[in-house]
Design a protein around this motif. Structure first.
Motif, PDB file in Angstrom:
ATOM      1  N   PHE A   1       0.822  -1.202   0.000  1.00  0.00           N
ATOM      2  CA  PHE A   1       0.000   0.000   0.000  1.00  0.00           C
ATOM      3  C   PHE A   1       0.859   1.257   0.000  1.00  0.00           C
ATOM      4  O   PHE A   1       0.495   2.265  -0.621  1.00  0.00           O
ATOM      5  CB  PHE A   1      -0.946  -0.004   1.201  1.00  0.00           C
ATOM      6  CG  PHE A   1      -2.265  -0.640   0.909  1.00  0.00           C
ATOM      7  CD1 PHE A   1      -2.454  -1.997   1.095  1.00  0.00           C
ATOM      8  CD2 PHE A   1      -3.316   0.115   0.419  1.00  0.00           C
ATOM      9  CE1 PHE A   1      -3.667  -2.580   0.817  1.00  0.00           C
ATOM     10  CE2 PHE A   1      -4.540  -0.468   0.142  1.00  0.00           C
ATOM     11  CZ  PHE A   1      -4.704  -1.819   0.338  1.00  0.00           C
ATOM     12  N   ASP A   2       1.998   1.198   0.682  1.00  0.00           N
ATOM     13  CA  ASP A   2       2.909   2.349   0.642  1.00  0.00           C
ATOM     14  C   ASP A   2       3.419   2.582  -0.776  1.00  0.00           C
ATOM     15  O   ASP A   2       3.512   3.736  -1.234  1.00  0.00           O
ATOM     16  CB  ASP A   2       4.073   2.119   1.601  1.00  0.00           C
ATOM     17  CG  ASP A   2       3.624   2.122   3.061  1.00  0.00           C
ATOM     18  OD1 ASP A   2       2.533   2.662   3.333  1.00  0.00           O
ATOM     19  OD2 ASP A   2       4.362   1.579   3.907  1.00  0.00           O
ATOM     20  N   ASP A   3       3.713   1.506  -1.496  1.00  0.00           N
ATOM     21  CA  ASP A   3       4.146   1.652  -2.888  1.00  0.00           C
ATOM     22  C   ASP A   3       3.022   2.216  -3.755  1.00  0.00           C
ATOM     23  O   ASP A   3       3.263   3.049  -4.646  1.00  0.00           O
ATOM     24  CB  ASP A   3       4.598   0.300  -3.441  1.00  0.00           C
ATOM     25  CG  ASP A   3       5.855  -0.194  -2.742  1.00  0.00           C
ATOM     26  OD1 ASP A   3       6.571   0.642  -2.146  1.00  0.00           O
ATOM     27  OD2 ASP A   3       6.102  -1.423  -2.761  1.00  0.00           O
ATOM     28  N   ALA A   4       1.815   1.758  -3.493  1.00  0.00           N
ATOM     29  CA  ALA A   4       0.688   2.279  -4.269  1.00  0.00           C
ATOM     30  C   ALA A   4       0.466   3.767  -4.013  1.00  0.00           C
ATOM     31  O   ALA A   4       0.199   4.543  -4.935  1.00  0.00           O
ATOM     32  CB  ALA A   4      -0.586   1.495  -3.934  1.00  0.00           C
ATOM     33  N   ILE A   5       0.595   4.168  -2.757  1.00  0.00           N
ATOM     34  CA  ILE A   5       0.436   5.592  -2.433  1.00  0.00           C
ATOM     35  C   ILE A   5       1.540   6.421  -3.081  1.00  0.00           C
ATOM     36  O   ILE A   5       1.305   7.514  -3.613  1.00  0.00           O
ATOM     37  CB  ILE A   5       0.427   5.768  -0.905  1.00  0.00           C
ATOM     38  CG1 ILE A   5      -0.824   5.128  -0.301  1.00  0.00           C
ATOM     39  CG2 ILE A   5       0.494   7.245  -0.531  1.00  0.00           C
ATOM     40  CD1 ILE A   5      -0.844   5.137   1.213  1.00  0.00           C
ATOM     41  N   LYS A   6       2.766   5.886  -3.072  1.00  0.00           N
ATOM     42  CA  LYS A   6       3.863   6.610  -3.710  1.00  0.00           C
ATOM     43  C   LYS A   6       3.637   6.731  -5.213  1.00  0.00           C
ATOM     44  O   LYS A   6       3.893   7.791  -5.818  1.00  0.00           O
ATOM     45  CB  LYS A   6       5.174   5.880  -3.425  1.00  0.00           C
ATOM     46  CG  LYS A   6       6.394   6.591  -3.979  1.00  0.00           C
ATOM     47  CD  LYS A   6       7.668   5.848  -3.627  1.00  0.00           C
ATOM     48  CE  LYS A   6       8.879   6.577  -4.217  1.00  0.00           C
ATOM     49  NZ  LYS A   6      10.153   5.854  -3.900  1.00  0.00           N
ATOM     50  N   ALA A   7       3.160   5.649  -5.840  1.00  0.00           N
ATOM     51  CA  ALA A   7       2.863   5.717  -7.274  1.00  0.00           C
ATOM     52  C   ALA A   7       1.766   6.732  -7.564  1.00  0.00           C
ATOM     53  O   ALA A   7       1.820   7.470  -8.561  1.00  0.00           O
ATOM     54  CB  ALA A   7       2.453   4.329  -7.776  1.00  0.00           C
ATOM     55  N   ARG A   8       0.783   6.785  -6.699  1.00  0.00           N
ATOM     56  CA  ARG A   8      -0.292   7.760  -6.894  1.00  0.00           C
ATOM     57  C   ARG A   8       0.238   9.188  -6.755  1.00  0.00           C
ATOM     58  O   ARG A   8      -0.153  10.089  -7.501  1.00  0.00           O
ATOM     59  CB  ARG A   8      -1.410   7.505  -5.891  1.00  0.00           C
ATOM     60  CG  ARG A   8      -2.624   8.399  -6.087  1.00  0.00           C
ATOM     61  CD  ARG A   8      -3.721   8.031  -5.126  1.00  0.00           C
ATOM     62  NE  ARG A   8      -4.244   6.702  -5.392  1.00  0.00           N
ATOM     63  CZ  ARG A   8      -3.953   5.627  -4.661  1.00  0.00           C
ATOM     64  NH1 ARG A   8      -3.142   5.736  -3.624  1.00  0.00           N
ATOM     65  NH2 ARG A   8      -4.453   4.450  -4.965  1.00  0.00           N
TER      66      ARG A   8
END
Length: 397
Positions: free
Chosen positions: A250-257
């Motif tokens: 989820f941290d990676d997804a937030i960073k990608a967003r």
């Protein structure tokens, strides 16, 4: 007349005998008689009989001209005054003051009658009516933390804080047995409903404020339905946390967003920079095309007007007009030619013509000391012939 004056009839106010007037009254006797009168007032029996109390009876008969004497020696006037004082004190006990942060709930034999606002008021004293003061400005706060299932079958840890205060004091006291517990239960039910209808990605990212507002609205509707008398002032939702097992993803997804939003903002800034320039260039090209169009139209109209003028001149003098058109055309054609024509039939054939300078400086201003075509033309012309005279005459025309 004083009781101890001569001829006063031995009227001893302490109820003593006539022969006892030589000394002060006995204190024990006074206390005993006072106890007897109090006992008679409250229904007790007197220690002495009426027959042995002749002097007292006489004393009582001597006062027959005033208020009637009750048992115990108290008349009705004294009792009335006492009752009046007690009544005033009882009525005054109904005065109460409600503070600005409070509301007064009036109960009549335990049933709610009315609710009073801040200020001084009066109610029928106890035991008929009573008042309960409720603080309506005090804000109560509680926190709720739970792990819940989302719409997309994910688990999320939700923590929020709810602030509420009393809006209706009567409903808060009588309509619900435990309004605070009802508030907690309603909040938990609404939170699970709202989280269960939302996706984890929406809860974790941009949907926090919208979810908190929806929780507050739905919970308040339930509280109004149950008539708890409470109003929710604020719902503060902490950032929702995903399960620990997928926290890194989820941290990676937030960073990608966040990278996506950054690139979108950068592209929008570039678009805002390029589009005005493109619009300006398009406006310039459009203006140039309009100017070129106007120029071509003006030239065409001028050529048409010139042709009309030449046509009119040609109709008047065809020969002269034809000759002039020929000369103008030849001048225009030979003006850019690299050849030099010299018309010399008679005269000196030896002349100096700086052709290189003439060809190099054609179309430019002549320099000092450089021969020009005028110098060439200044050469001696041959003697005119009849044919040349005719041609010159035509040119003169």
């Amino acid at each position: 007349m004083a009781w101890n004056e001569p001829g006063g009839g031995n009227k001893d106010p302490w109820g003593g005998k006539g022969g006892d007037q030589g000394g002060p009254p006995d204190l024990d006797e006074v206390v005993r008689k006072l106890q007897e009168r109090l006992g008679g007032l409250f229904g007790g029996k007197r220690s002495r009989s009426n027959g042995g109390d002749g002097d007292d009876g006489g004393g009582g008969g001597g006062g027959g001209g005033g208020f009637p004497t009750l048992p115990g020696g108290f008349d009705k006037k004294t009792i009335g005054i006492a009752v009046g004082v007690l009544l005033v004190i009882w009525l005054a006990s109904g005065i109460y003051i409600v503070e600005p942060a409070e509301r007064g709930v009036i109960l009549r034999f335990g049933a709610h009658v009315s609710t009073t606002d801040p200020g001084p008021h009066w109610h029928i004293p106890y035991p008929i009516e009573s008042v309960v003061k409720v603080n309506v400005d005090q804000v109560s706060t509680f926190s709720h933390n739970a792990v819940m299932l989302t719409m997309d079958e994910n688990i999320v840890d939700v923590e929020l804080t709810v602030q509420a205060r009393i809006q209706d004091a009567a409903n808060y006291l009588f309509q619900d047995q435990d309004p605070d517990k009802t508030l907690r239960d309603a909040t938990e039910a609404v939170v699970r409903t709202v989280i269960g209808r939302s996706k984890l990605d929406y809860i974790v990212t941009e949907g926090r404020s919208a979810i908190a507002e929806k929780i507050q609205t739905s919970t308040q509707e339930l509280l109004n339905t149950y008539k708890t008398g409470l109003i929710i002032t604020a719902v503060n939702m902490q950032p929702a946390k995903p399960p620990e097992q997928v926290k890194d993803a989820f941290d990676d997804a937030i960073k990608a967003r966040e990278d996506k939003e950054r690139l979108e903002n950068k592209a929008e800034a570039y678009s805002n920079e390029v589009l005005p320039q493109a619009r300006g260039e398009a406006a310039r090209i459009e203006a140039d095309s309009m100017a070129y169009r106007d120029k071509v139209i003006a030239e065409a109209e001028g050529e048409a007007a010139r042709f009309s003028a030449v046509l009119a001149a040609y109709q008047l003098a065809p020969g002269v007009t034809r000759e002039r058109l020929y000369l103008e055309t030849m001048e225009q054609v030979l003006g850019d030619n690299a050849k030099v024509l010299v018309d010399m039939q008679q005269g000196n054939t030896m002349m100096y013509l700086p052709l290189d300078q003439m060809l190099k400086g054609r179309g430019a201003a002549p320099q000092a000391g450089t021969p020009t075509t005028s110098a060439v033309r200044s050469a001696p012309e041959p003697a005119p012939t009849p044919e040349r005279s005719v041609n010159r005459e035509r040119r003169t025309r």
